[in-house]
Design a protein around this motif. Structure first.
Motif, PDB file in Angstrom:
ATOM      1  N   ALA A  68      -6.375   0.304   3.263  1.00 55.01           N
ATOM      2  CA  ALA A  68      -5.113   1.303   3.389  1.00 55.01           C
ATOM      3  C   ALA A  68      -5.171   2.097   2.196  1.00 55.01           C
ATOM      4  O   ALA A  68      -5.333   3.400   1.889  1.00 55.01           O
ATOM      5  CB  ALA A  68      -3.779   0.745   3.551  1.00 55.01           C
ATOM      6  N   VAL A  69      -5.343   1.435   1.114  1.00 56.08           N
ATOM      7  CA  VAL A  69      -5.272   2.179  -0.338  1.00 56.08           C
ATOM      8  C   VAL A  69      -6.666   2.836  -0.613  1.00 56.08           C
ATOM      9  O   VAL A  69      -6.759   4.146  -0.706  1.00 56.08           O
ATOM     10  CB  VAL A  69      -5.278   1.068  -1.251  1.00 56.08           C
ATOM     11  CG1 VAL A  69      -5.430   1.785  -2.836  1.00 56.08           C
ATOM     12  CG2 VAL A  69      -3.674   0.708  -1.302  1.00 56.08           C
ATOM     13  N   ARG A  70      -7.855   2.273  -0.178  1.00 55.36           N
ATOM     14  CA  ARG A  70      -9.164   2.908  -0.196  1.00 55.36           C
ATOM     15  C   ARG A  70      -9.088   4.212   0.573  1.00 55.36           C
ATOM     16  O   ARG A  70      -9.650   5.240   0.343  1.00 55.36           O
ATOM     17  CB  ARG A  70     -10.085   2.236   0.103  1.00 55.36           C
ATOM     18  CG  ARG A  70     -10.613   1.041  -1.118  1.00 55.36           C
ATOM     19  CD  ARG A  70     -11.908   0.449  -0.886  1.00 55.36           C
ATOM     20  NE  ARG A  70     -12.540   0.056  -2.151  1.00 55.36           N
ATOM     21  CZ  ARG A  70     -13.396   0.370  -3.023  1.00 55.36           C
ATOM     22  NH1 ARG A  70     -14.233   1.574  -2.371  1.00 55.36           N
ATOM     23  NH2 ARG A  70     -13.893   0.203  -4.011  1.00 55.36           N
ATOM     24  N   ASP A  71      -8.430   4.413   2.068  1.00 57.99           N
ATOM     25  CA  ASP A  71      -8.607   5.386   2.803  1.00 57.99           C
ATOM     26  C   ASP A  71      -7.688   6.418   2.217  1.00 57.99           C
ATOM     27  O   ASP A  71      -7.863   7.529   2.271  1.00 57.99           O
ATOM     28  CB  ASP A  71      -7.847   4.676   4.231  1.00 57.99           C
ATOM     29  CG  ASP A  71      -8.881   4.110   4.787  1.00 57.99           C
ATOM     30  OD1 ASP A  71     -10.126   4.044   4.729  1.00 57.99           O
ATOM     31  OD2 ASP A  71      -8.663   3.545   6.175  1.00 57.99           O
ATOM     32  N   GLY A  72      -6.582   5.866   1.569  1.00 52.63           N
ATOM     33  CA  GLY A  72      -5.723   6.907   0.836  1.00 52.63           C
ATOM     34  C   GLY A  72      -6.245   7.439  -0.322  1.00 52.63           C
ATOM     35  O   GLY A  72      -6.164   8.764  -0.484  1.00 52.63           O
ATOM     36  N   LEU A  73      -7.146   6.783  -1.180  1.00 55.04           N
ATOM     37  CA  LEU A  73      -7.868   7.511  -2.009  1.00 55.04           C
ATOM     38  C   LEU A  73      -8.721   8.361  -1.620  1.00 55.04           C
ATOM     39  O   LEU A  73      -9.043   9.622  -2.322  1.00 55.04           O
ATOM     40  CB  LEU A  73      -8.332   6.566  -2.936  1.00 55.04           C
ATOM     41  CG  LEU A  73      -7.546   5.415  -3.730  1.00 55.04           C
ATOM     42  CD1 LEU A  73      -8.443   4.457  -4.433  1.00 55.04           C
ATOM     43  CD2 LEU A  73      -6.707   6.121  -5.072  1.00 55.04           C
ATOM     44  N   ALA A  74      -9.564   7.973  -0.574  1.00 57.62           N
ATOM     45  CA  ALA A  74     -10.473   8.968  -0.096  1.00 57.62           C
ATOM     46  C   ALA A  74      -9.921  10.101   0.392  1.00 57.62           C
ATOM     47  O   ALA A  74     -10.313  11.402   0.183  1.00 57.62           O
ATOM     48  CB  ALA A  74     -11.370   8.184   1.132  1.00 57.62           C
ATOM     49  N   ALA A 121       0.851  -1.195   0.242  1.00 56.47           N
ATOM     50  CA  ALA A 121       0.010  -0.018  -0.021  1.00 56.47           C
ATOM     51  C   ALA A 121       0.983   1.217  -0.111  1.00 56.47           C
ATOM     52  O   ALA A 121       0.523   2.056  -0.627  1.00 56.47           O
ATOM     53  CB  ALA A 121      -1.072  -0.067   1.094  1.00 56.47           C
ATOM     54  N   PRO A 122       1.911   1.378   0.867  1.00 58.40           N
ATOM     55  CA  PRO A 122       2.781   2.688   0.729  1.00 58.40           C
ATOM     56  C   PRO A 122       3.136   3.014  -0.436  1.00 58.40           C
ATOM     57  O   PRO A 122       2.964   4.196  -1.030  1.00 58.40           O
ATOM     58  CB  PRO A 122       3.801   2.580   1.804  1.00 58.40           C
ATOM     59  CG  PRO A 122       3.133   1.274   2.658  1.00 58.40           C
ATOM     60  CD  PRO A 122       2.440   0.640   1.945  1.00 58.40           C
ATOM     61  N   SER A 123       3.876   2.146  -1.127  1.00 58.72           N
ATOM     62  CA  SER A 123       4.480   2.327  -2.420  1.00 58.72           C
ATOM     63  C   SER A 123       3.490   2.366  -3.670  1.00 58.72           C
ATOM     64  O   SER A 123       3.525   3.250  -4.448  1.00 58.72           O
ATOM     65  CB  SER A 123       5.170   1.125  -3.006  1.00 58.72           C
ATOM     66  OG  SER A 123       6.361   0.937  -2.269  1.00 58.72           O
ATOM     67  N   PHE A 124       2.359   1.972  -3.339  1.00 52.67           N
ATOM     68  CA  PHE A 124       1.027   1.869  -4.433  1.00 52.67           C
ATOM     69  C   PHE A 124       0.474   3.442  -4.388  1.00 52.67           C
ATOM     70  O   PHE A 124       0.399   4.116  -5.342  1.00 52.67           O
ATOM     71  CB  PHE A 124       0.137   0.872  -4.036  1.00 52.67           C
ATOM     72  CG  PHE A 124      -1.067   0.913  -4.996  1.00 52.67           C
ATOM     73  CD1 PHE A 124      -0.980   0.030  -6.169  1.00 52.67           C
ATOM     74  CD2 PHE A 124      -2.217   1.416  -4.895  1.00 52.67           C
ATOM     75  CE1 PHE A 124      -2.078  -0.196  -6.982  1.00 52.67           C
ATOM     76  CE2 PHE A 124      -3.206   1.452  -5.953  1.00 52.67           C
ATOM     77  CZ  PHE A 124      -2.967   0.363  -6.852  1.00 52.67           C
ATOM     78  N   LEU A 125       0.615   3.848  -3.201  1.00 47.66           N
ATOM     79  CA  LEU A 125      -0.283   5.294  -2.891  1.00 47.66           C
ATOM     80  C   LEU A 125       0.927   6.314  -3.504  1.00 47.66           C
ATOM     81  O   LEU A 125       0.627   7.247  -4.112  1.00 47.66           O
ATOM     82  CB  LEU A 125      -0.572   5.573  -1.417  1.00 47.66           C
ATOM     83  CG  LEU A 125      -1.725   4.635  -1.097  1.00 47.66           C
ATOM     84  CD1 LEU A 125      -1.996   4.833   0.460  1.00 47.66           C
ATOM     85  CD2 LEU A 125      -2.955   5.405  -1.896  1.00 47.66           C
TER      86      LEU A 125
END
Length: 299
Positions: free
Chosen positions: A147-153, A105-109
């Motif tokens: 984690a990714v969905r929260d980051g997108l939001a 997730a961290p690298s993806f974001l």
């Protein structure tokens, strides 16, 4: 061709019984996707796609950017400029088109953020906050997905879901090989199967929606900025219209309650059309796979 005509007649009959089905076109992998056949460039591909969309009066078509293409392939910056000159918007597809399961997730974001300067520069103050998951894969680990969905939001993104796809990307590789070898008969086969696959996929998506939801939803179609897509797009758009579809924008389609978890990533991933059909006791339509044929042709 008889099978294609039969499927088209079935779709037209269903559309005639009520409101015409709606479809929103979206294109992934700007500025570059797949190999190029002889005589084609990334700019000629985008010119072909834009010309077909304009001629068919299909408006506000979203293209999703992988910034790595600009860094890895010279001469691609003009692709985004041509897309924007046609008044088509750009969204985020991740810098490296990475799979969440492989990078975390961290690298993806981070890769989502790497695209930000490109999008802010190209969109000139307009809202570009649509994201499409590479490979349409949100990941298999619930914590990473969350984690990714929260980051997108947090970043203000909506997710550009997909509810119709016929694997158009597979034809682009095959076409490059067949064009390089001058195999016109094989190219005609590619043309026929491409259109047939599109109709079969449309029928399968409509079957799933009607079985799961009791109605058509506005379908979001995934396509790619490939050379064969550019060659076939005029015929594909005409075919969808013959089958009764009305073209809408991604924003219009996403207003349907079916896409609520995409518009608001905080809600968490919702079941797919196919999963909802299964839960409703239905079975998906069986449609042929063209991957073996496309992998072998013009070898």
């Amino acid at each position: 061709m008889k099978a294609l005509a039969l499927v088209a007649a079935l779709l037209l009959g269903t559309a005639a019984a009520g409101r015409p089905p709606e479809i929103a076109l979206t294109f992934d992998d700007l500025p570059s996707h797949g190999p190029l056949p002889p005589g084609e460039t990334r700019l000629s591909v985008i010119d072909g796609l834009v010309a077909a969309l304009k001629a068919a009066h299909v408006q506000h078509v979203w293209g999703f950017v992988n910034g790595r293409g600009l860094a890895r392939e010279a001469g691609t910056a003009g692709v985004l400029e041509k897309w924007r000159a046609a008044s088509f918007p750009l969204g985020n597809h991740g810098w490296n088109h990475s799979d969440l399961d492989k990078v975390g997730a961290p690298s993806f974001l981070d890769e989502i953020d790497f695209n930000t300067p490109i999008l802010t520069g190209q969109m000139a103050g307009q809202d570009w906050h649509w994201f499409r998951f590479p490979y349409l894969h949100e990941g298999s680990d619930p914590a990473q997905r969350r984690a990714v969905r929260d980051g997108l939001a947090t970043r203000g993104y909506r997710i550009a879901g997909v509810t119709m796809s016929f694997g158009d990307f597979m034809w682009n590789d095959a076409y490059a090989r067949c064009a390089a070898s001058g195999n016109d008969a094989a190219i005609r086969q590619l043309e026929q199967t491409y259109l047939t696959a599109a109709t079969e996929a449309a029928r399968a998506s409509r079957h799933a929606a009607q079985g799961a939801m009791g109605r058509d939803i506005p379908y979001i179609l995934l396509m790619h900025v490939g050379a064969f897509d550019a060659r076939m797009l005029p015929r594909l758009l005409a075919q969808y219209r013959r089958e009764g579809f009305r073209f809408v924008t991604l924003e219009q389609a996403a207003r349907d309650p079916f896409y609520a978890a995409d518009v608001d990533p905080r809600l968490g991933a919702a079941p797919t059309l196919e999963a909802r059909l299964k839960d409703a006791g239905g079975k998906p339509l069986e449609i042929p796979s063209y991957s073996e044929m496309l992998g072998a042709i013009c070898r």
